[in-house]
Design an enzyme around this catalytic site. Structure first.
Site, PDB file in Angstrom:
ATOM      1  N   GLY A 154       0.790  -1.229   0.000  1.00  0.00           N
ATOM      2  CA  GLY A 154       0.000   0.000   0.000  1.00  0.00           C
ATOM      3  C   GLY A 154       0.817   1.272   0.000  1.00  0.00           C
ATOM      4  O   GLY A 154       0.284   2.343  -0.274  1.00  0.00           O
ATOM      5  N   GLU A 155       2.107   1.172   0.318  1.00  0.00           N
ATOM      6  CA  GLU A 155       2.925   2.377   0.419  1.00  0.00           C
ATOM      7  C   GLU A 155       3.379   2.839  -0.958  1.00  0.00           C
ATOM      8  O   GLU A 155       3.892   2.061  -1.757  1.00  0.00           O
ATOM      9  CB  GLU A 155       4.147   2.114   1.304  1.00  0.00           C
ATOM     10  CG  GLU A 155       3.794   1.823   2.748  1.00  0.00           C
ATOM     11  CD  GLU A 155       5.040   1.563   3.584  1.00  0.00           C
ATOM     12  OE1 GLU A 155       6.053   2.232   3.343  1.00  0.00           O
ATOM     13  OE2 GLU A 155       4.991   0.678   4.452  1.00  0.00           O
ATOM     14  N   ALA A 156       3.198   4.139  -1.209  1.00  0.00           N
ATOM     15  CA  ALA A 156       3.528   4.693  -2.522  1.00  0.00           C
ATOM     16  C   ALA A 156       5.000   4.520  -2.870  1.00  0.00           C
ATOM     17  O   ALA A 156       5.345   4.207  -4.011  1.00  0.00           O
ATOM     18  CB  ALA A 156       3.159   6.177  -2.560  1.00  0.00           C
TER      19      ALA A 156
END
Length: 370
Positions: A154-156
């Site tokens: 989920g982390e960009a």
């Protein structure tokens, strides 16, 4: 044996008899259900016995199984365990091959490990992508293969590193398709975003072909990509969405045992002594609330005044969808309130793909002007 006539019974006695018969039927149904469960449990126990017998003869097999489970809960500790027990050499090549085969591994945990920002994990990511053969594949086919081998985190920042490596690998194997791997990177994100927009039920306004073409104008070092290419990509995604690995239950375990922040909160003046629901931090915001009855309050609220995509357990223990546009909570002190708000704000993302796509487009545009 005593007998009686139903006609002689009073209304209350008839009602009582009907209740007894109903309860008897329910008990018989419960007994059958228990019998079925016992049969299933016995079968599982027999299966466990076989596994134990195998592991006694082959302790390495048992250690490997333990290592996989540790990896699914904490990828770093799982790899360390396997290395310590001589089941895996601490080289980027071997770890990458282990992740690529994915036997018994949770694909969300694989994605988290590949996205970590340190030299060894980045080296593993590069070797992991080298396990893929994208030669002579059109971009959407390569993406389908790549995105099936793990779940995007989920982390960009993690997504950015992974897609950067993918674009470079694809361009190396297919020279001449794109003028630079920046073009491949941007188009790959555009395809992923298109897949989400076309096939996510919550997206009401579906993008048209012309919108997709407009979105990708000028990404080929200032020039447009062939319309035929964009049309084929759009049609491919429209007719067949990406197959994304489904969560298998270990994702939740991995998440709950490795939270960014944990602690106790009051929800709407009710003290929750156990976890009874999940609120995904997607398309929501967090704000301070002045509450006299319950100080140190804050709210999670929907940006579009729509229901927040949450789930909870009801009074009967069933999992149901939440039907709220706002969730109000309170912490024990002003300091904890600020810490919670800061942690939540850091985790909230309306669409990391969109943010990274805009950054890369801006970077390409600036490079062309200079």
């Amino acid at each position: 044996m005593a007998t009686f006539n139903l006609a002689d019974l009073t209304p209350d006695e008839k009602e009582m008899l009907a209740g007894i018969r109903k309860r008897k039927a329910e008990l018989l149904e419960e007994i059958e259900q228990i019998r079925g469960e016992l049969t299933q449990v016995n079968a599982e126990i027999e299966g466990l016995d076989i596994v134990e017998d195998d592991s006694k003869g082959n302790p390495k097999s048992k250690q490997m199984s333990i290592g996989r489970k540790k990896f699914n809960m904490d990828p770093k500790k799982g790899i360390e365990y396997l290395v310590e027990h001589g089941l895996l050499n601490h080289t980027a090549e071997e770890v990458a091959e282990f992740l690529y085969k994915g036997e018994g591994l949770n694909k969300s945990a694989v994605g988290d490990y590949l996205g970590e920002k340190n030299d060894f994990n980045i080296a593993v990511l590069q070797k992991f992508i080298e396990c893929h053969d994208f030669n002579d594949l059109i971009l959407v086919q390569a993406l389908r293969q790549f995105l099936w081998s793990f779940r995007l985190p989920g982390e960009a920042q993690k997504i950015d590193r992974m897609m950067e490596c993918f674009a470079k690998r694809y361009c190396d194997l297919n020279p001449g398709v794109f003028t630079s791997h920046d073009t491949c990177y941007i188009l790959s994100f555009a395809i992923i975003m298109l897949n989400t927009s076309l096939h996510n039920p919550s997206v009401k306004d579906k993008p048209t072909l012309e919108m997709f073409i407009t979105m990708n104008r000028g990404i080929n070092e200032g020039k447009d990509l062939p319309r035929e290419l964009l049309e084929s990509l759009y049609e491919s995604i429209r007719t067949e969405p990406f197959k994304i690995p489904e969560d298998d239950g270990n994702d939740l375990m991995h998440t709950f045992f490795n939270p960014d922040r944990e602690g106790w909160l009051w929800k709407q003046a009710v003290y929750c002594y156990q976890m009874v629901g999940i609120i995904p931090l997607e398309n929501i915001q967090v704000r301070h609330v002045d509450e006299r009855i319950r100080p140190n309050s804050f709210e999670l609220y929907s940006k579009n005044s729509e229901f927040i995509k949450a789930c909870k357990t009801d009074a009967d223990g069933r999992v149901v969808e939440g039907k709220h546009t706002v969730y109000r909570m309170a912490s024990a002190s002003p300091e904890e309130k600020e810490a919670w708000i800061k942690s939540i704000q850091a985790s909230i993302s309306h669409n990391p793909f969109f943010d990274m796509l805009q950054v890369r487009k801006k970077r390409v545009s600036t490079a062309l002007k200079s």
